[in-house]
Design a protein around this motif. Sequence first.
Motif, PDB file in Angstrom:
ATOM      1  N   CYS A  34       0.832  -1.210   0.000  1.00  0.00           N
ATOM      2  CA  CYS A  34       0.000   0.000   0.000  1.00  0.00           C
ATOM      3  C   CYS A  34       0.860   1.251   0.000  1.00  0.00           C
ATOM      4  O   CYS A  34       0.541   2.236  -0.679  1.00  0.00           O
ATOM      5  CB  CYS A  34      -0.932   0.009   1.210  1.00  0.00           C
ATOM      6  N   ASN A  35       1.948   1.242   0.755  1.00  0.00           N
ATOM      7  CA  ASN A  35       2.835   2.406   0.805  1.00  0.00           C
ATOM      8  C   ASN A  35       3.654   2.558  -0.469  1.00  0.00           C
ATOM      9  O   ASN A  35       3.894   3.669  -0.927  1.00  0.00           O
ATOM     10  CB  ASN A  35       3.774   2.317   2.007  1.00  0.00           C
ATOM     11  N   TYR A  37       2.901   1.515  -3.597  1.00  0.00           N
ATOM     12  CA  TYR A  37       2.099   1.845  -4.775  1.00  0.00           C
ATOM     13  C   TYR A  37       0.952   2.793  -4.449  1.00  0.00           C
ATOM     14  O   TYR A  37      -0.089   2.744  -5.085  1.00  0.00           O
ATOM     15  CB  TYR A  37       1.557   0.558  -5.401  1.00  0.00           C
ATOM     16  N   LYS A  38       1.150   3.703  -3.488  1.00  0.00           N
ATOM     17  CA  LYS A  38       0.044   4.527  -2.992  1.00  0.00           C
ATOM     18  C   LYS A  38      -0.568   5.461  -4.029  1.00  0.00           C
ATOM     19  O   LYS A  38      -1.721   5.809  -3.925  1.00  0.00           O
ATOM     20  CB  LYS A  38       0.465   5.307  -1.749  1.00  0.00           C
ATOM     21  N   ASN A  39       0.148   5.865  -5.046  1.00  0.00           N
ATOM     22  CA  ASN A  39      -0.394   6.800  -6.035  1.00  0.00           C
ATOM     23  C   ASN A  39      -0.597   6.149  -7.396  1.00  0.00           C
ATOM     24  O   ASN A  39      -0.524   6.809  -8.417  1.00  0.00           O
ATOM     25  CB  ASN A  39       0.529   8.014  -6.173  1.00  0.00           C
ATOM     26  N   THR A  40      -0.875   4.853  -7.402  1.00  0.00           N
ATOM     27  CA  THR A  40      -1.093   4.142  -8.661  1.00  0.00           C
ATOM     28  C   THR A  40      -2.469   3.493  -8.647  1.00  0.00           C
ATOM     29  O   THR A  40      -3.079   3.317  -7.591  1.00  0.00           O
ATOM     30  CB  THR A  40      -0.019   3.055  -8.851  1.00  0.00           C
ATOM     31  N   ALA A  43      -3.092   0.480  -6.386  1.00  0.00           N
ATOM     32  CA  ALA A  43      -3.197   0.755  -4.947  1.00  0.00           C
ATOM     33  C   ALA A  43      -4.604   0.508  -4.424  1.00  0.00           C
ATOM     34  O   ALA A  43      -4.762   0.109  -3.262  1.00  0.00           O
ATOM     35  CB  ALA A  43      -2.771   2.186  -4.650  1.00  0.00           C
ATOM     36  N   LYS A  47      -5.262  -1.611  -1.105  1.00  0.00           N
ATOM     37  CA  LYS A  47      -5.958  -0.991   0.028  1.00  0.00           C
ATOM     38  C   LYS A  47      -7.220  -1.770   0.393  1.00  0.00           C
ATOM     39  O   LYS A  47      -7.535  -1.936   1.571  1.00  0.00           O
ATOM     40  CB  LYS A  47      -6.288   0.463  -0.281  1.00  0.00           C
ATOM     41  N   HIS A  63      -2.449   2.354   6.768  1.00  0.00           N
ATOM     42  CA  HIS A  63      -1.316   2.173   5.861  1.00  0.00           C
ATOM     43  C   HIS A  63      -0.457   3.421   5.750  1.00  0.00           C
ATOM     44  O   HIS A  63       0.659   3.368   5.245  1.00  0.00           O
ATOM     45  CB  HIS A  63      -1.784   1.720   4.471  1.00  0.00           C
TER      46      HIS A  63
END
Length: 178
Positions: A34-35, A37-40, A43, A47, A63
Amino acid sequence: MNDILIDSKRFSSNVFPGIFNTPGMRFMFFFRLCNTYKNTPVALFFKFYFKGMQAKYGFQIPHSTKIGAGLFLGHYGNIVINAKSIIGKNCNISQGVTIGAVNRGKNKGCPVIGDEVWIGANSVIVGNIKIGNNALIAPLTFVNRDVPENALVVGNPGEIVNYSGSEGYINNKILNNL
């Protein structure tokens, strides 16, 4: 060539199943995904799966929490960590632990926990405090003030008993930041 096959079989039979058979390791694996790939777009999947694991295992750890490498969750169930708390590397957290914020007063804020800290079952750590490296928080301890390095804290309110620290208690020690 044959050595490579033997090593890959050793990895897949020893390390890989251990990651996914231990709830704490599985949880931290998806926490890191989660950390990472947080902006993909992927994600959202991570999540969603992560939220299900939180409910299943009783880990209330957002997360977005800053957690160093090597966190060890030995038992699942009722672990609550505030999103603004910071946890160093190679820490061990037992079941029933609460690491939370204080919303008013002189101790307003979240805890910062150092490296290689062992936190026993049903302990509570709250407020804008710092827990030093190699500290040991005994089971059933309430901590609401700073703890120096190598301290052993016991009781409610937490009192420093000695400075033997967490040496020998830390599981799953990561030697570098992977």
